[in-house]
Design a protein around this motif. Structure first.
Motif, short mmCIF file in Angstrom:
data_model
loop_
_atom_site.label_atom_id
_atom_site.label_comp_id
_atom_site.label_asym_id
_atom_site.label_seq_id
_atom_site.Cartn_x
_atom_site.Cartn_y
_atom_site.Cartn_z
N TYR A 1 0.81 -1.21 0.00
CA TYR A 1 0.00 0.00 0.00
C TYR A 1 0.85 1.26 0.00
CZ TYR A 1 -3.86 -3.20 0.64
OH TYR A 1 -4.77 -4.21 0.46
N ALA A 2 2.09 1.18 0.48
CA ALA A 2 2.98 2.34 0.38
C ALA A 2 3.23 2.65 -1.09
CB ALA A 2 4.29 2.07 1.11
N ALA A 3 3.51 1.61 -1.87
CA ALA A 3 3.75 1.81 -3.31
C ALA A 3 2.48 2.28 -4.02
CB ALA A 3 4.26 0.51 -3.94
N GLU A 4 1.37 1.68 -3.66
CA GLU A 4 0.10 2.06 -4.30
C GLU A 4 -0.27 3.51 -3.99
OE1 GLU A 4 -1.93 0.03 -6.36
OE2 GLU A 4 -0.11 -1.17 -6.34
N ALA A 5 -0.04 3.91 -2.73
CA ALA A 5 -0.39 5.29 -2.33
C ALA A 5 0.49 6.29 -3.08
CB ALA A 5 -0.23 5.45 -0.82
N LEU A 6 1.77 5.98 -3.22
CA LEU A 6 2.67 6.91 -3.93
C LEU A 6 2.25 7.04 -5.39
CD1 LEU A 6 6.11 5.94 -2.37
CD2 LEU A 6 4.90 8.12 -2.13
N TRP A 7 1.83 5.93 -5.98
CA TRP A 7 1.36 6.00 -7.37
C TRP A 7 0.13 6.90 -7.47
CZ3 TRP A 7 -3.23 4.61 -9.79
CH2 TRP A 7 -3.20 4.62 -11.20
N ARG A 8 -0.82 6.68 -6.58
CA ARG A 8 -2.05 7.51 -6.59
C ARG A 8 -1.75 8.98 -6.43
NH1 ARG A 8 -7.43 5.04 -5.69
NH2 ARG A 8 -8.28 7.11 -5.39
N ALA A 9 -0.77 9.29 -5.57
CA ALA A 9 -0.44 10.68 -5.30
C ALA A 9 0.57 11.22 -6.32
CB ALA A 9 0.12 10.83 -3.88
N ARG A 10 0.97 10.38 -7.26
CA ARG A 10 1.92 10.77 -8.32
C ARG A 10 3.25 11.23 -7.76
NH1 ARG A 10 -1.12 12.23 -13.43
NH2 ARG A 10 -3.30 11.82 -12.97
N ILE A 11 3.69 10.56 -6.70
CA ILE A 11 4.97 10.92 -6.07
C ILE A 11 5.97 9.80 -6.32
CG2 ILE A 11 6.14 11.33 -3.87
CD1 ILE A 11 3.42 12.43 -2.84
N GLY A 12 7.13 10.13 -6.85
CA GLY A 12 8.19 9.14 -7.09
C GLY A 12 8.71 8.59 -5.77
N PRO A 13 8.99 7.28 -5.72
CA PRO A 13 9.39 6.66 -4.45
C PRO A 13 10.74 7.13 -3.93
CG PRO A 13 9.63 5.11 -6.28
CD PRO A 13 8.92 6.31 -6.83
N ARG A 14 11.56 7.73 -4.82
CA ARG A 14 12.88 8.16 -4.38
C ARG A 14 12.94 9.63 -3.98
NH1 ARG A 14 16.49 4.49 -8.48
NH2 ARG A 14 14.99 5.24 -10.02
N VAL A 15 11.79 10.30 -4.07
CA VAL A 15 11.75 11.70 -3.62
C VAL A 15 12.10 11.76 -2.13
CG1 VAL A 15 10.16 13.60 -3.13
CG2 VAL A 15 10.01 12.37 -5.30
N ALA B 1 11.83 12.56 1.51
CA ALA B 1 10.64 12.79 2.35
C ALA B 1 10.55 14.25 2.79
CB ALA B 1 10.69 11.87 3.58
N SER B 2 11.69 14.83 3.12
CA SER B 2 11.69 16.21 3.65
C SER B 2 11.36 17.25 2.59
CB SER B 2 13.03 16.53 4.28
OG SER B 2 14.05 16.43 3.29
N SER B 3 11.38 16.84 1.31
CA SER B 3 11.18 17.82 0.24
C SER B 3 9.71 17.98 -0.14
CB SER B 3 11.98 17.41 -1.00
OG SER B 3 11.32 16.36 -1.68
N LEU B 4 8.84 17.14 0.42
CA LEU B 4 7.44 17.17 -0.01
C LEU B 4 6.70 18.36 0.59
CD1 LEU B 4 6.70 13.35 0.15
CD2 LEU B 4 6.74 14.78 -1.90
N SER B 5 6.02 19.08 -0.29
CA SER B 5 5.25 20.25 0.14
C SER B 5 3.98 19.81 0.85
CB SER B 5 4.88 21.09 -1.08
OG SER B 5 3.99 20.36 -1.91
N ARG B 6 3.36 20.75 1.54
CA ARG B 6 2.11 20.49 2.21
C ARG B 6 1.03 19.94 1.27
NH1 ARG B 6 1.99 23.13 7.53
NH2 ARG B 6 4.01 23.93 6.98
N PRO B 7 0.82 20.56 0.11
CA PRO B 7 -0.23 20.02 -0.79
C PRO B 7 0.06 18.60 -1.25
CG PRO B 7 0.42 22.24 -1.46
CD PRO B 7 1.35 21.84 -0.36
N ARG B 8 1.35 18.31 -1.49
CA ARG B 8 1.68 16.96 -1.93
C ARG B 8 1.49 15.97 -0.78
NH1 ARG B 8 6.75 16.17 -5.47
NH2 ARG B 8 5.39 14.78 -6.64
N LEU B 9 1.79 16.41 0.43
CA LEU B 9 1.55 15.54 1.59
C LEU B 9 0.06 15.32 1.81
CD1 LEU B 9 4.27 16.93 4.03
CD2 LEU B 9 4.22 14.66 2.97
#
Length: 258
Positions: free
Chosen positions: A171-185, A187-195
DNA sequence: GGTCGCCTGGTA
DNA sequence: TACCAGGCGACC
């Protein structure tokens, strides 16, 4: 075998099957469990009444009427079986609890990685878990703070149970796909809207932990997990597999942003 | 942070 | 025969 919805399913089954019953006899059938539960502790379970069964993250907490807690964790392949009187425990039965009504509760676990622990009365397990996916305390602000000092990638960070309780590899992989976030991004770089999008995605893939099992959901519903080389359901690009922190990560290299 | 070990099985 | 497996804790 369990991520949070599967564990929730198991807890409900267990609660219905054993609440109010008394353990007549407890027996372990694998040395790795015997190492955790000394014979005296195991023997002391006989006579204990099961008051309730609850869940915290992927831990199952079996509250005994004497105040102790029997904690079960399925790890990779664990599951409960409830046998009618006279039914034989299967090949991979690792623990067998005989109940006062003659039925037997079996921990079935082919890989024998599941754990059982008994916590004394007055000392409930300290699990150090983050909020559940459904907990309103899981907010973009919360994740910002938890990720602020992490240098590593988001995917392994999502598997850290101290940050979010219950999220697993699929589900970690599935959630990242849904949110269109690359798995290697980072963690500290994610903006509030992306979170915020990530949290919504986590809730969507976990469902409300309604107890649907992975095998019942069916692999057809999964967007990336175990789909290496198959077309992304969103953009058609072949799904890729990488290894992060020793675990497989599946993702779409085109529509999950870096 | 990453890697390994725990265990044992299913599958290519 | 080799690799992979939904988790997690010990170790670097």
């Amino acid at each position: 075998m369990p991520e949070l919805p599967e564990v929730e399913h198991a807890v409900r089954l267990l609660r219905r099957a054993v609440r109010g019953r008394t353990i007549a006899h407890a027996e372990l059938r694998h040395p790795s469990l015997a190492r955790r539960l000394p014979p005296a502790v195991l023997a002391s379970l006989a006579g204990a009444r099961i008051a309730d069964v609850t869940r915290r993250g992927k831990h199952q907490l079996i509250a005994l009427a004497d105040g102790r807690t029997l904690r079960a964790h399925f790890r990779m392949t664990g599951d409960w079986l409830v046998l009618r009187a006279g039914e034989e425990p299967p090949r991979f039965a690792r623990a067998v609890f005989e109940l006062d009504d003659g039925r037997r509760l079996v921990l079935e676990d082919s890989r024998a990685l599941a754990t059982l622990d008994v916590h004394p009365a007055g000392a409930p397990p300290a699990l150090d878990l983050g909020p559940e996916p459904a907990d309103p305390a899981l907010t973009p602000e919360y994740l910002r703070a938890r990720f602020a000092r992490r240098r590593g990638p988001i995917k392994p960070a999502l598997l850290d149970q101290r940050v979010i309780a219950g999220l697993g590899n699929i589900y970690a992989a599935e959630a990242l796909w849904r949110a269109r976030i690359g798995p290697r991004v980072r963690a500290s770089s994610l903006s509030r809207p992306r979170l915020a999008a990530l949290i919504a995605a986590i809730r969507a893939v976990i469902g409300r932990a309604t107890g649907a099992r992975y095998t019942e959901i069916g692999a057809a519903r999964l967007a990336v997990y175990d789909r290496e080389g198959l077309k992304c359901r969103r953009c058609g690009t072949p799904i890729r597999r990488i290894v992060q922190a020793g675990r497989s990560t599946y993702y779409c290299p085109a529509c999950q942003r870096r």
